[in-house]
Motif scaffolding. Structure first.
Motif, PDB file in Angstrom:
ATOM      1  N   GLY A 108       0.874  -1.170   0.000  1.00  0.00           N
ATOM      2  CA  GLY A 108       0.000   0.000   0.000  1.00  0.00           C
ATOM      3  C   GLY A 108       0.901   1.206   0.000  1.00  0.00           C
ATOM      4  N   GLY A 109       0.839   2.042  -0.989  1.00  0.00           N
ATOM      5  CA  GLY A 109       1.833   3.104  -1.157  1.00  0.00           C
ATOM      6  C   GLY A 109       1.939   4.038   0.027  1.00  0.00           C
ATOM      7  N   SER A 110       2.751   3.660   1.017  1.00  0.00           N
ATOM      8  CA  SER A 110       2.836   4.480   2.215  1.00  0.00           C
ATOM      9  C   SER A 110       3.691   5.720   1.957  1.00  0.00           C
ATOM     10  CB  SER A 110       3.428   3.668   3.367  1.00  0.00           C
ATOM     11  OG  SER A 110       4.688   3.168   2.985  1.00  0.00           O
ATOM     12  N   ASP A 111       4.494   5.669   0.917  1.00  0.00           N
ATOM     13  CA  ASP A 111       5.322   6.827   0.619  1.00  0.00           C
ATOM     14  C   ASP A 111       4.626   7.778  -0.349  1.00  0.00           C
ATOM     15  OD1 ASP A 111       7.373   5.922   2.206  1.00  0.00           O
ATOM     16  OD2 ASP A 111       8.152   4.629   0.620  1.00  0.00           O
ATOM     17  N   ALA A 112       3.340   7.490  -0.554  1.00  0.00           N
ATOM     18  CA  ALA A 112       2.620   8.258  -1.560  1.00  0.00           C
ATOM     19  C   ALA A 112       2.631   9.755  -1.244  1.00  0.00           C
ATOM     20  CB  ALA A 112       1.188   7.763  -1.669  1.00  0.00           C
ATOM     21  N   GLU A 113       2.276  10.100   0.011  1.00  0.00           N
ATOM     22  CA  GLU A 113       2.306  11.522   0.349  1.00  0.00           C
ATOM     23  C   GLU A 113       3.717  11.813   0.828  1.00  0.00           C
ATOM     24  OE1 GLU A 113      -0.446  11.803   3.620  1.00  0.00           O
ATOM     25  OE2 GLU A 113      -1.117   9.798   3.110  1.00  0.00           O
ATOM     26  N   ASP A 114       4.545  12.199  -0.078  1.00  0.00           N
ATOM     27  CA  ASP A 114       5.941  12.389   0.269  1.00  0.00           C
ATOM     28  C   ASP A 114       6.153  13.795   0.804  1.00  0.00           C
ATOM     29  OD1 ASP A 114       8.534  11.998   0.624  1.00  0.00           O
ATOM     30  OD2 ASP A 114       9.096  11.817  -1.486  1.00  0.00           O
ATOM     31  N   ASP A 115       6.061  13.936   2.134  1.00  0.00           N
ATOM     32  CA  ASP A 115       6.210  15.263   2.716  1.00  0.00           C
ATOM     33  C   ASP A 115       7.502  15.366   3.516  1.00  0.00           C
ATOM     34  OD1 ASP A 115       5.529  13.559   4.652  1.00  0.00           O
ATOM     35  OD2 ASP A 115       3.704  14.585   5.289  1.00  0.00           O
ATOM     36  N   GLY A 116       8.438  14.462   3.251  1.00  0.00           N
ATOM     37  CA  GLY A 116       9.730  14.528   3.919  1.00  0.00           C
ATOM     38  C   GLY A 116       9.753  13.909   5.305  1.00  0.00           C
ATOM     39  N   ARG A 117       8.585  13.427   5.760  1.00  0.00           N
ATOM     40  CA  ARG A 117       8.582  12.809   7.083  1.00  0.00           C
ATOM     41  C   ARG A 117       8.999  11.351   6.989  1.00  0.00           C
ATOM     42  NH1 ARG A 117       3.443  13.826  10.638  1.00  0.00           N
ATOM     43  NH2 ARG A 117       2.241  13.213   8.811  1.00  0.00           N
ATOM     44  N   ILE A 118       9.620  10.874   8.067  1.00  0.00           N
ATOM     45  CA  ILE A 118      10.010   9.475   8.121  1.00  0.00           C
ATOM     46  C   ILE A 118       8.812   8.659   8.601  1.00  0.00           C
ATOM     47  CG2 ILE A 118      11.414   7.830   9.408  1.00  0.00           C
ATOM     48  CD1 ILE A 118      13.563   9.970   9.540  1.00  0.00           C
ATOM     49  N   THR A 119       8.553   7.564   7.916  1.00  0.00           N
ATOM     50  CA  THR A 119       7.468   6.704   8.369  1.00  0.00           C
ATOM     51  C   THR A 119       8.043   5.535   9.139  1.00  0.00           C
ATOM     52  OG1 THR A 119       6.163   7.289   6.444  1.00  0.00           O
ATOM     53  CG2 THR A 119       5.503   5.330   7.648  1.00  0.00           C
ATOM     54  N   LEU A 120       7.663   5.451  10.423  1.00  0.00           N
ATOM     55  CA  LEU A 120       8.088   4.325  11.246  1.00  0.00           C
ATOM     56  C   LEU A 120       7.013   3.259  11.201  1.00  0.00           C
ATOM     57  CD1 LEU A 120       9.603   5.645  14.593  1.00  0.00           C
ATOM     58  CD2 LEU A 120      10.774   4.544  12.703  1.00  0.00           C
ATOM     59  N   ASN A 121       7.363   2.079  10.724  1.00  0.00           N
ATOM     60  CA  ASN A 121       6.389   0.992  10.698  1.00  0.00           C
ATOM     61  C   ASN A 121       6.466   0.207  11.994  1.00  0.00           C
ATOM     62  OD1 ASN A 121       5.231   1.247   8.047  1.00  0.00           O
ATOM     63  ND2 ASN A 121       7.301   0.751   7.307  1.00  0.00           N
ATOM     64  N   VAL A 122       5.309  -0.028  12.573  1.00  0.00           N
ATOM     65  CA  VAL A 122       5.250  -0.758  13.828  1.00  0.00           C
ATOM     66  C   VAL A 122       4.398  -2.005  13.613  1.00  0.00           C
ATOM     67  CG1 VAL A 122       4.644  -0.619  16.253  1.00  0.00           C
ATOM     68  CG2 VAL A 122       5.371   1.425  15.040  1.00  0.00           C
ATOM     69  N   GLY A 123       4.980  -3.169  13.861  1.00  0.00           N
ATOM     70  CA  GLY A 123       4.237  -4.415  13.720  1.00  0.00           C
ATOM     71  C   GLY A 123       3.835  -4.954  15.083  1.00  0.00           C
ATOM     72  N   LEU A 124       2.534  -5.040  15.330  1.00  0.00           N
ATOM     73  CA  LEU A 124       2.062  -5.470  16.644  1.00  0.00           C
ATOM     74  C   LEU A 124       0.982  -6.532  16.508  1.00  0.00           C
ATOM     75  CD1 LEU A 124       1.688  -2.030  18.460  1.00  0.00           C
ATOM     76  CD2 LEU A 124       3.640  -3.556  18.513  1.00  0.00           C
ATOM     77  N   PHE A 125       0.489  -6.992  17.651  1.00  0.00           N
ATOM     78  CA  PHE A 125      -0.592  -7.987  17.672  1.00  0.00           C
ATOM     79  C   PHE A 125      -1.529  -7.596  18.802  1.00  0.00           C
ATOM     80  CE2 PHE A 125       3.143  -9.186  20.005  1.00  0.00           C
ATOM     81  CZ  PHE A 125       2.648  -9.332  21.283  1.00  0.00           C
ATOM     82  N   GLY A 126      -2.754  -8.102  18.728  1.00  0.00           N
ATOM     83  CA  GLY A 126      -3.715  -7.824  19.799  1.00  0.00           C
ATOM     84  C   GLY A 126      -3.902  -6.330  19.990  1.00  0.00           C
ATOM     85  N   THR A 127      -4.080  -5.909  21.235  1.00  0.00           N
ATOM     86  CA  THR A 127      -4.273  -4.492  21.523  1.00  0.00           C
ATOM     87  C   THR A 127      -3.165  -4.013  22.441  1.00  0.00           C
ATOM     88  OG1 THR A 127      -6.576  -5.152  21.664  1.00  0.00           O
ATOM     89  CG2 THR A 127      -6.085  -2.832  22.011  1.00  0.00           C
ATOM     90  N   PHE A 128      -2.181  -3.377  21.867  1.00  0.00           N
ATOM     91  CA  PHE A 128      -1.137  -2.760  22.694  1.00  0.00           C
ATOM     92  C   PHE A 128      -1.666  -1.469  23.299  1.00  0.00           C
ATOM     93  CE2 PHE A 128       3.241  -4.535  22.540  1.00  0.00           C
ATOM     94  CZ  PHE A 128       2.929  -5.711  21.900  1.00  0.00           C
ATOM     95  N   GLY A 129      -2.576  -0.819  22.567  1.00  0.00           N
ATOM     96  CA  GLY A 129      -3.254   0.342  23.129  1.00  0.00           C
ATOM     97  C   GLY A 129      -2.500   1.654  23.029  1.00  0.00           C
ATOM     98  N   PHE A 130      -1.334   1.679  22.371  1.00  0.00           N
ATOM     99  CA  PHE A 130      -0.592   2.947  22.265  1.00  0.00           C
ATOM    100  C   PHE A 130      -1.399   3.982  21.510  1.00  0.00           C
ATOM    101  CE2 PHE A 130       3.170  -0.032  22.365  1.00  0.00           C
ATOM    102  CZ  PHE A 130       3.464   0.236  23.682  1.00  0.00           C
ATOM    103  N   GLU A 131      -1.982   3.517  20.391  1.00  0.00           N
ATOM    104  CA  GLU A 131      -2.740   4.427  19.557  1.00  0.00           C
ATOM    105  C   GLU A 131      -3.964   4.932  20.312  1.00  0.00           C
ATOM    106  OE1 GLU A 131      -3.184   2.924  15.666  1.00  0.00           O
ATOM    107  OE2 GLU A 131      -3.526   4.945  14.922  1.00  0.00           O
ATOM    108  N   GLU A 132      -4.670   3.977  20.964  1.00  0.00           N
ATOM    109  CA  GLU A 132      -5.875   4.321  21.709  1.00  0.00           C
ATOM    110  C   GLU A 132      -5.563   5.296  22.837  1.00  0.00           C
ATOM    111  OE1 GLU A 132      -4.879   1.448  20.811  1.00  0.00           O
ATOM    112  OE2 GLU A 132      -6.486   0.359  19.781  1.00  0.00           O
TER     113      GLU A 132
END
Lengths: 323, 431
Positions: B25-49
């Protein structure tokens, strides 16, 4: 049952017939280049995603490989296969696969034949019935199995509530050996009956109407017509569905995996509904023994070859005897 | 994208299909110079929430965080193993669960950044409980991940069911009565024999509830100091089997499979009176039992001493695309301040000693659980915990014992036969 099982049918339909054209003195390769170009994508994908894994699995099955350390594989020859033959879990899974296979395939095909016969009459709204029959096939295995898993629940399942309402005892569907296999067979039957019925129906419509008329003139009842006109006319189709269902039954995986409801891969507390497919997954991905899992995969393949070969032989003998 | 627009429609469709098929999925599509950190998780870590990603991105405007989460940790782990074997497709940050941390420290320690070798390691690691750092430490001393939450255990019970059965309902009184598992089983027998007991209810959800809690109270559970499986000789297994199989044989359990559909339904229907509960299970119980049961549940201390169930780490693969940024982010997310927020906002109990001792955590109560002082109960359990060696097969071995115990409870298998069954299965598992 897997999606792959309907491949032979698709392939036979998709095989392009050679168009009559002007004779040219070019090699067959050049003349048919578009034909080759059109089939190439399939064979390239086949080589990448079927042939290579197939051979790699064979290679892996001759090694002691740990999922956590694939590079550290040790050559063990046929030890994985001999271990398999002396492994009680393998024989248990083979038995379960056989009983679930019989419990699901036989009623499934018999019911499909009956349904197809009924739908072959000019019923009102038969398009609706035909589409409705295909719906279970279009439902995802995961969704269907989760719903069935709840229906078959021991304490709060609808089926047990129904049994209790009419005076029977509750059944521990998941916990028991026969009950769990029956429940899984019900899911398979539910999912595949309509699919097979449509295949039968298509074949039935190819049987010439005059055969029925002639039979009717001779005084054959509807049932006799079904038995002596429809069934013989369907024989190649029936063989095809038996072969496809057999392959599906040997590979049965999703239903027993999801039936446990909590993601365990051991096929029940006594492995009572662990199938060969699930055993392979359990060995390779839960217990990290990839070599063992690869050997199981190959054993499954050989079983399929033998069983399907048996059906083909039976059909040939039958055809020869009738000639 | 311009290439796409100019190209013929057919080619565009072909590319789109190819992109979809490979999961790019083109994650670099909106190229605004920011670094995209990919985080691979399982279940509900809840950081986002808990809003921690937003907070971090506000502090670091040049970083964008993208999380992919797989529901079941087992599925996640299978994918992670495949990717580790291929050394490709790894995210910048990977979640690590206690169920497979031993496998990673044993087989893949080199694939992860060693947090003990970084500058300021003492500070980074010092605020954690020792028992949280040790499981993530390889034999040669590499620390492959920093702890997120932990699962110190208590014993959850239904006050209303206890009352109907004529048992005490006060949590301190119960904690004292079931100081050990004998006391717990004794209460179970009283519950089963009580004339007023709610019909169809059992004392405990499953024999596995007792077994999995008690087994880690031994000096050894499933593994020896070197992480080698020793299920047949360990003191923890023997004691836990005795208690759990007794409960199963005497019909004190509902014979349920934990995390199965029926188990979930039993929460909503009040099918059992107790369940051993790590801190994170409180949220699970709240959601399964629903609002109707608010105030009916309560928490006491776990019989037989302190144990831990579950908990995770965050690791950074050595091959991570944005290695330095990922390290900084993991250190930030697992720091005491953030662990406190994770507790107050998402009820994830800290694996950081400093965080757990903070008044915001230690003074916390849980209204759903009848106002139980959960911060104090679980904090005390965490403080008393000690590290029990684990093997990469702990989860599988535990599953084999749990299955065998289920057979004792539901299929009338004798405990001795069931133990033999479990050992046969374990021999096959360990190979």
């Amino acid at each position: 049952m897997t999606i792959a099982s309907d491949e032979p049918q698709v392939a036979s339909i998709a095989a392009p017939s050679v168009l009559p054209g002007k004779r040219r003195r070019t090699s067959r390769l050049t003349r048919n280049r578009w034909g080759y170009a059109y089939v190439a994508p399939f064979f390239v994908l086949f080589a990448c995603f079927s042939l290579y894994p197939f051979l790699y699995t064979a290679w892996i099955s001759l090694h002691d490989v740990d999922l956590g350390d694939v590079d550290g594989a040790q050559w063990v020859g046929l030890a994985n296969y001999s271990d398999l033959l002396s492994n009680e879990f393998f024989w248990n899974a083979a038995r379960n696969t056989l009983t679930i296979g019989v419990l699901s395939t036989v009623p499934q095909l018999a019911m499909a034949l009956g349904l197809a016969h009924l739908l072959n009459y000019s019923l009102r709204g038969r398009t609706f019935f035909r589409v409705a029959m295909l719906l279970p096939y279009a439902t995802s295995i995961a969704a269907a199995t989760l719903v069935f898993g709840q229906l078959f629940g021991r304490d709060y399942g609808l089926i047990n509530a129904g049994l209790e309402a009419v005076g029977f005892d509750r059944v521990d569907w998941e916990g028991g050996s026969w009950s769990s296999q029956l429940a899984i067979s019900v899911i398979v039957i539910w999912r595949w009956t309509g699919y097979n019925a449509l295949i039968y129906l298509a074949a039935m419509q190819a049987i010439p109407e005059d055969l029925y008329e002639a039979a009717a003139l001779d005084g054959a009842s509807k049932w006799k017509q079904f038995l002596h006109v429809t069934v013989p006319g369907l024989r190649p189709t029936i063989l095809f569905t038996i072969v496809v269902s057999t392959i599906g039954a040997v590979q049965l995986f999703g239903e027993p995996l999801l039936f446990s409801g909590n993601g365990t891969t051991n096929g029940g507390s006594s492995n009572q509904y662990q199938t060969l497919g699930l055993l392979m997954y359990d060995q390779g991905w839960t217990n990290f023994h990839l070599g063992q899992a690869a050997a199981t995969a190959w054993a499954m393949f050989l079983i399929i070859l033998v069983v399907v070969g048996g059906w083909a032989l039976l059909a040939r003998c039958r055809a020869r005897a009738e000639r | 994208m311009t290439v796409l627009r100019k190209s013929r429609a057919a080619l565009g469709v072909g590319l789109a299909v190819a992109l979809l098929a490979t999961g790019c999925g083109g994650s670099d599509a909106e190229d605004d110079g920011r670094i995209t950190l990919n985080v691979g998780l399982f279940g509900t870590f809840g950081f986002e929430e808990a809003g921690l990603y937003d907070e971090y991105m506000e502090l670091n405007p040049d970083i964008r965080i993208e999380e992919t989460s797989v529901e079941r940790s087992a599925d996640y782990y299978r994918t992670l193993q495949t990717r580790l074997a291929a050394n490709s497709g790894l995210a910048d940050v990977q979640g690590i669960e206690i169920g497979f941390v031993a496998d990673l420290t044993e087989n893949h320690a080199d694939a992860f950044v060693d947090f003990a070798a970084l500058d300021g390691a003492d500070e980074t690691l010092g605020h954690f409980y020792d028992w949280k750092v040790e499981p993530a430490t390889s034999e040669d001393g590499r620390v492959i991940g920093l702890g997120t939450d932990a699962g110190p255990e208590g014993m959850c019970y239904r006050r209303d069911l206890f009352e109907q059965a004529g048992l005490p309902t006060d949590r301190d009184e119960l904690s004292a009565l079931w100081a050990d598992w004998d006391g717990y089983l004794e209460l179970g027998r009283r519950y089963a024999a009580a004339p007023g007991r709610a019909e169809g209810t059992s004392f405990v959800d499953s024999p596995a509830s007792i077994f999995s809690a008690a087994v880690y109270q031994g000096e050894f559970a499933y593994a020896d100091e070197d992480g080698q499986p020793i299920p047949d000789t360990s003191d923890g297994v023997q004691a836990a089997w005795e208690d759990a199989s007794a409960a199963a044989e005497e019909g004190l359990t509902a014979g349920l499979t934990q995390f199965g559909d029926e188990w979930n339904s039993a929460f909503a229907n009040g099918g059992f009176a107790t369940v051993a509960c790590p801190a994170w299970m409180l949220g699970y119980i709240t959601s399964q039992a629903g609002d109707d049961a608010s105030g009916q549940w309560d928490v006491a201390t776990l019989p037989g001493g302190s144990t831990n169930w579950g908990g995770s780490w965050l690791g950074v693969p050595e091959s991570a695309e944005h290695r330095e940024e990922a390290i900084a982010r993991v250190q930030w997310l697992t720091a005491p301040e953030q662990q406190i927020k994770m507790f107050t906002r998402e009820a994830h109990f800290p694996s950081s000693r400093v965080a757990a001792e903070d008044p915001e955590v230690s003074g916390a109560t849980n209204e759903y659980f009848n106002g139980a002082p959960v911060g104090q109960i679980f904090g005390q359990a965490a403080a008393e915990l000690r590290f029990t060696p684990i093997s990469r097969y702990d989860t599988q071995i535990q599953e084999a014992f749990s299955s065998a115990l289920t057979n004792v409870a539901t299929q009338d298998t004798s405990p001795d036969d069931a133990f033999d069954e479990a050992m046969t299965e374990i021999e096959d598992i360990v190979g």
